[in-house]
Design an enzyme around this catalytic site. Structure first.
Site, mmCIF file in Angstrom:
data_model
loop_
_atom_site.group_PDB
_atom_site.id
_atom_site.type_symbol
_atom_site.label_atom_id
_atom_site.label_comp_id
_atom_site.label_asym_id
_atom_site.label_seq_id
_atom_site.Cartn_x
_atom_site.Cartn_y
_atom_site.Cartn_z
ATOM 1 N N CYS A 2 7.394 -2.644 -14.604
ATOM 2 C CA CYS A 2 8.101 -3.908 -14.593
ATOM 3 C C CYS A 2 9.415 -3.765 -13.832
ATOM 4 O O CYS A 2 10.012 -2.700 -13.791
ATOM 5 C CB CYS A 2 8.416 -4.447 -15.978
ATOM 6 S SG CYS A 2 6.982 -4.544 -17.046
ATOM 7 N N ARG A 27 6.887 -2.989 -8.703
ATOM 8 C CA ARG A 27 6.891 -2.388 -10.036
ATOM 9 C C ARG A 27 5.927 -3.073 -10.998
ATOM 10 O O ARG A 27 5.758 -2.648 -12.139
ATOM 11 C CB ARG A 27 8.305 -2.433 -10.621
ATOM 12 C CG ARG A 27 9.350 -1.798 -9.736
ATOM 13 C CD ARG A 27 10.716 -1.894 -10.364
ATOM 14 N NE ARG A 27 10.789 -1.101 -11.568
ATOM 15 C CZ ARG A 27 11.069 0.189 -11.606
ATOM 16 N NH1 ARG A 27 11.312 0.831 -10.494
ATOM 17 N NH2 ARG A 27 11.118 0.838 -12.748
ATOM 18 N N TRP A 71 4.248 -5.816 -15.384
ATOM 19 C CA TRP A 71 3.004 -5.043 -15.358
ATOM 20 C C TRP A 71 2.618 -4.914 -16.822
ATOM 21 O O TRP A 71 3.249 -4.178 -17.586
ATOM 22 C CB TRP A 71 3.256 -3.681 -14.720
ATOM 23 C CG TRP A 71 2.031 -2.867 -14.487
ATOM 24 C CD1 TRP A 71 1.223 -2.902 -13.382
ATOM 25 C CD2 TRP A 71 1.468 -1.870 -15.343
ATOM 26 N NE1 TRP A 71 0.194 -1.990 -13.521
ATOM 27 C CE2 TRP A 71 0.326 -1.347 -14.713
ATOM 28 C CE3 TRP A 71 1.827 -1.360 -16.599
ATOM 29 C CZ2 TRP A 71 -0.460 -0.346 -15.274
ATOM 30 C CZ3 TRP A 71 1.036 -0.370 -17.156
ATOM 31 C CH2 TRP A 71 -0.096 0.126 -16.494
ATOM 32 N N ASN A 97 11.959 -3.395 -19.529
ATOM 33 C CA ASN A 97 11.096 -2.460 -18.811
ATOM 34 C C ASN A 97 10.897 -1.261 -19.733
ATOM 35 O O ASN A 97 11.846 -0.545 -20.016
ATOM 36 C CB ASN A 97 11.796 -2.054 -17.507
ATOM 37 C CG ASN A 97 11.041 -1.002 -16.709
ATOM 38 O OD1 ASN A 97 11.563 -0.439 -15.784
ATOM 39 N ND2 ASN A 97 9.810 -0.725 -17.063
ATOM 40 N N GLY A 98 9.670 -1.079 -20.216
ATOM 41 C CA GLY A 98 9.408 0.036 -21.130
ATOM 42 C C GLY A 98 8.464 -0.386 -22.236
ATOM 43 O O GLY A 98 7.792 -1.408 -22.129
ATOM 44 N N GLU A 467 -6.863 12.218 -0.788
ATOM 45 C CA GLU A 467 -5.846 11.186 -0.553
ATOM 46 C C GLU A 467 -6.409 10.062 0.337
ATOM 47 O O GLU A 467 -6.110 8.891 0.124
ATOM 48 C CB GLU A 467 -4.596 11.837 0.072
ATOM 49 C CG GLU A 467 -3.511 10.875 0.550
ATOM 50 C CD GLU A 467 -2.902 10.003 -0.531
ATOM 51 O OE1 GLU A 467 -3.191 10.181 -1.721
ATOM 52 O OE2 GLU A 467 -2.140 9.076 -0.176
ATOM 53 N N LYS A 471 -6.481 6.195 -0.833
ATOM 54 C CA LYS A 471 -5.908 5.080 -0.063
ATOM 55 C C LYS A 471 -6.953 3.979 0.109
ATOM 56 O O LYS A 471 -6.665 2.812 -0.066
ATOM 57 C CB LYS A 471 -5.433 5.530 1.331
ATOM 58 C CG LYS A 471 -4.153 6.312 1.398
ATOM 59 C CD LYS A 471 -2.903 5.559 1.038
ATOM 60 C CE LYS A 471 -2.576 5.563 -0.417
ATOM 61 N NZ LYS A 471 -1.956 6.628 -1.081
ATOM 62 N N GLU A 474 -7.732 2.173 -3.329
ATOM 63 C CA GLU A 474 -6.683 1.358 -3.953
ATOM 64 C C GLU A 474 -6.339 0.104 -3.156
ATOM 65 O O GLU A 474 -5.943 -0.890 -3.753
ATOM 66 C CB GLU A 474 -5.438 2.168 -4.312
ATOM 67 C CG GLU A 474 -4.616 2.690 -3.179
ATOM 68 C CD GLU A 474 -3.437 3.553 -3.653
ATOM 69 O OE1 GLU A 474 -2.897 3.342 -4.741
ATOM 70 O OE2 GLU A 474 -3.050 4.458 -2.879
ATOM 71 N N HIS A 490 -23.965 19.537 -4.321
ATOM 72 C CA HIS A 490 -24.210 19.836 -5.731
ATOM 73 C C HIS A 490 -24.192 18.552 -6.570
ATOM 74 O O HIS A 490 -23.442 18.443 -7.542
ATOM 75 C CB HIS A 490 -23.178 20.838 -6.244
ATOM 76 C CG HIS A 490 -23.211 22.145 -5.522
ATOM 77 N ND1 HIS A 490 -24.299 22.994 -5.550
ATOM 78 C CD2 HIS A 490 -22.304 22.742 -4.697
ATOM 79 C CE1 HIS A 490 -24.057 24.065 -4.804
ATOM 80 N NE2 HIS A 490 -22.856 23.927 -4.271
ATOM 81 N N LYS A 589 3.931 0.558 -8.522
ATOM 82 C CA LYS A 589 4.407 1.711 -7.762
ATOM 83 C C LYS A 589 5.064 2.762 -8.636
ATOM 84 O O LYS A 589 5.053 3.942 -8.344
ATOM 85 C CB LYS A 589 5.406 1.240 -6.713
ATOM 86 C CG LYS A 589 5.806 2.358 -5.798
ATOM 87 C CD LYS A 589 6.249 1.852 -4.473
ATOM 88 C CE LYS A 589 6.279 2.957 -3.469
ATOM 89 N NZ LYS A 589 4.961 3.434 -3.078
#
Ligand code: G6P
Length: 594
Positions: A2, A27, A71, A97-98, A467, A471, A474, A490, A589
């Site tokens: 947030c 955020r 968020w 925020n939290g 990575e 990318k 997401e 395998h 983020k």
């Protein structure tokens, strides 16, 4: 997570809050809202993005206010659950925020005492707790409420009849921006950079009282002085500057990021010896902890450090280490995190410190919580990264890791100096990849038709495959998996076929022959193969369906050019599919919850 923002001054608060929230959306962005005091407190909030709130909100007059972009943790994204939250009389507004860990217990007690709740959030208890203790003395009310709360709670409070704002910082970032007859509060710098470059970083546990002309900060009941800092980022860096998305701009900034980050560790072409806060004696083994993209940078770091220092390097996701990681007492470890705020990594850092470790943080954010916990902080110089998907901060982390390995390597001076020189050539090599963007657009158009993709690589390009897959998934929502090339047979081979392309990273190093064998095996099972290969490699064209060309570099530095090509591929694939590139669904983020 947030983002929170506050303003008190002589100007109208509403546009300042809304502009700031737009910059804090990285955020969290499932809902947002503002509260403005003008006599009464007016609130406007909804389960929409900030741009939509800007268009829909009525004009709210007043020169003090608070805002939030969310968020969701407790309660689904909805108008009711959006912040700000109010007390029973609508006279106390809170953004948070939290997570309040004991919110259920507090909520039950407050309900028994006659308070009425409207949302499912943990945050609403804060407004009611302050209401319970507020009898005209703001400081006492905030301090009494805070004494009852457990968890992480960085908050801004707006109370009818009070001049200004009250703030608390607990385990999420909060800065105060200093202006002339006005002051700002924000989760992060970009939200206030249009107005001021003078800031105070609050410390964990600080409570602040902010009016347009004064700042008072208390810690453990006593007034304290927190130093003023000047922000080095400029407004331009936090804007799109003509690019369609922040992500594309940030990918293109990477040559500069490499130069700035390496420049940070070098003075007059000589390495700065104390950059890393470590000594050669600390270099018998290395533990690195990180999350997300930083975890993949750490995995590249493992290969680099093992290659150049010949010491064992252990890399773990911080979230796993926190529950299962055993370490020997003492030693040196690295924590890598772009935001400086990831809850899992911060917790791992504390755990390591408790077991006597010296913890070195590598982060991009000056004044972040990580830098406060760490024994020593190494800064990357990526500048503000706004897009949720990390690109240039990953590159800056790679540079820090290369430089660390080159600083402590026992290779001969001549060899080391030649490697350092080659590393300094990387901005030009990355620029060459960027110059080839047009051809990558065409490959992306092709890739955008599929729903499942594998990325394979070996050695230090194995984490680049991870990575690259991250990318793609997401931002384009294509299911993508990164694999060590030798492992694909395998199990995952069962999924190969004409509708499952494989992207193979094929540098001309000692993995080359093995990669060619893997590619032939994959082709035999019908999957289209896109190879990421060095310029001048003509053999590969006959084996695969498509080739993305990258410049030839020293095998040690192949991750640098390969990742840029994969970032562009992911970006253009997502663009082709019409995705929300800078703000992918469900993500944030800075992940400040466990
Ligand atoms: C979030 C971001 C990722 C980032 C991860 C770790 O999930 O969306 O881009 O890699 O957090 O962030 P950190 O600040 O620890 O590097």
């Amino acid at each position: 997570m947030c983002g929170i923002i506050g303003y008190t001054g002589e100007k109208q608060a509403q546009p300042i809050l809304l502009n700031g929230l737009a910059k804090l959306e990285y955020r969290g962005y499932d809902s947002c809202g503002i509260a403005i005091a003008a006599g009464d407190i007016a609130v406007y909030k909804d389960a929409v993005r900030v741009e939509a709130l800007k268009k829909a909100s009525p004009k709210l007059t007043g020169t003090s206010g608070i805002g939030h972009t969310r968020w969701a943790t407790h309660g689904a994204p909805s108008q009711i659950n959006a912040h700000p939250h109010l007390d029973c009389n609508g006279e106390i507004a809170v953004v948070h925020n939290g997570v309040i860990n004991n919110y259920q217990e507090l909520r039950n007690r407050l309900i028994e005492e006659g308070h009425t709740f409207v949302s499912e959030t943990d945050t609403e208890v804060i407004a009611h707790l302050i209401e319970k203790y507020y009898g005209g003395n703001l400081e006492e009310a905030i301090e009494s409420a805070v004494a009852e709360m457990e968890g992480s709670y960085t908050i801004i409070v707006l109370i009818k009849g009070e001049s200004g704002l009250a703030v608390v910082r607990k385990e999420s970032p909060l800065i105060i921006g200093l202006g002339d007859k006005e002051n700002f509060v924000s989760s992060d710098v970009p939200a206030i950079l249009d107005y001021t470059d003078r800031v105070i970083y609050l410390e964990d546990g600080d409570i602040g009282f902010i009016t347009r002309n004064s700042i008072k900060v208390k810690s453990a009941g006593k007034e304290v002085k927190r130093e003023e800092h000047k922000i080095l980022w400029n407004v331009e860096e936090a804007q799109k500057s003509g690019y369609e998305h922040f992500l594309l701009k940030e990918i293109h900034e990477q040559p500069k990021v490499i130069r700035n980050t390496l420049g940070e560790y070098t003075r007059e072409a000589e390495p700065v010896t104390d950059t890393f806060g470590m000594e050669s004696a600390d270099m018998e083994s290395m533990l690195i902890l990180a999350c997300g993209t930083s975890y993949y940078a750490s995995l590249v770091g493992k290969y680099i450090i093992e290659e150049l220092l010949r010491i064992p390097v252990r890399v773990e996701p911080a979230s796993e280490f926190n529950y299962f990681g055993h370490t020997l007492a003492g030693g040196v470890s690295l924590a890598i995190l772009q935001s400086g705020e990831t809850a899992d990594t911060l917790r791992a850092m504390k755990k390591l410190k408790e077991s006597g470790h010296k913890v070195i943080a590598i982060t991009n954010v000056v004044g972040s919580t990580a830098s406060r916990i760490a024994s020593h902080t190494v800064y990357t110089r990526a500048g503000p990264e706004i897009s949720v998907a990390a690109t240039k901060t990953f590159m800056a982390q790679l540079m820090a890791l290369y430089w660390l390995a080159l600083s402590f390597s026992r290779l001969g001076t001549r060899k080391l100096s030649s490697l350092r020189n080659e590393l300094r050539q990387m901005p030009g090599k990355v620029q060459q990849v960027l110059d080839g963007e047009e051809s990558i657009v065409e490959h992306a158009r092709y890739l955008s038709r599929f729903e499942n993709v594998f990325f394979i690589g070996r050695g230090m390009n194995y984490p680049i495959a991870l990575e690259g897959a991250l990318k793609l998934k997401e931002i384009s929502y294509i299911h993508a998996e990164g694999y060590a090339a030798g492992e694909l047979k395998h199990g995952p081979f069962a999924l190969l076929g004409t509708d499952t392309p494989v992207i193979a990273i094929v540098p001309g190093d000692n993995t080359y022959e093995a990669m060619l064998t893997n590619i032939k095996e994959i082709k035999a099972r019908g999957s289209p193969v896109i190879a990421l290969a060095e310029e001048g490699n003509e053999t590969i064209e006959e084996l695969v369906d498509r080739v993305i060309t990258v410049p030839r570099v020293n095998p040690l530095f192949t991750p640098v050019v390969n990742i840029v090509a994969l970032q562009l591929l992911a970006y253009h694939t997502a663009r082709e599919r019409g995705c929300s590139i800078d703000y992918p669904r469900n993500l944030a983020k800075s992940v400040t919850v466990e």
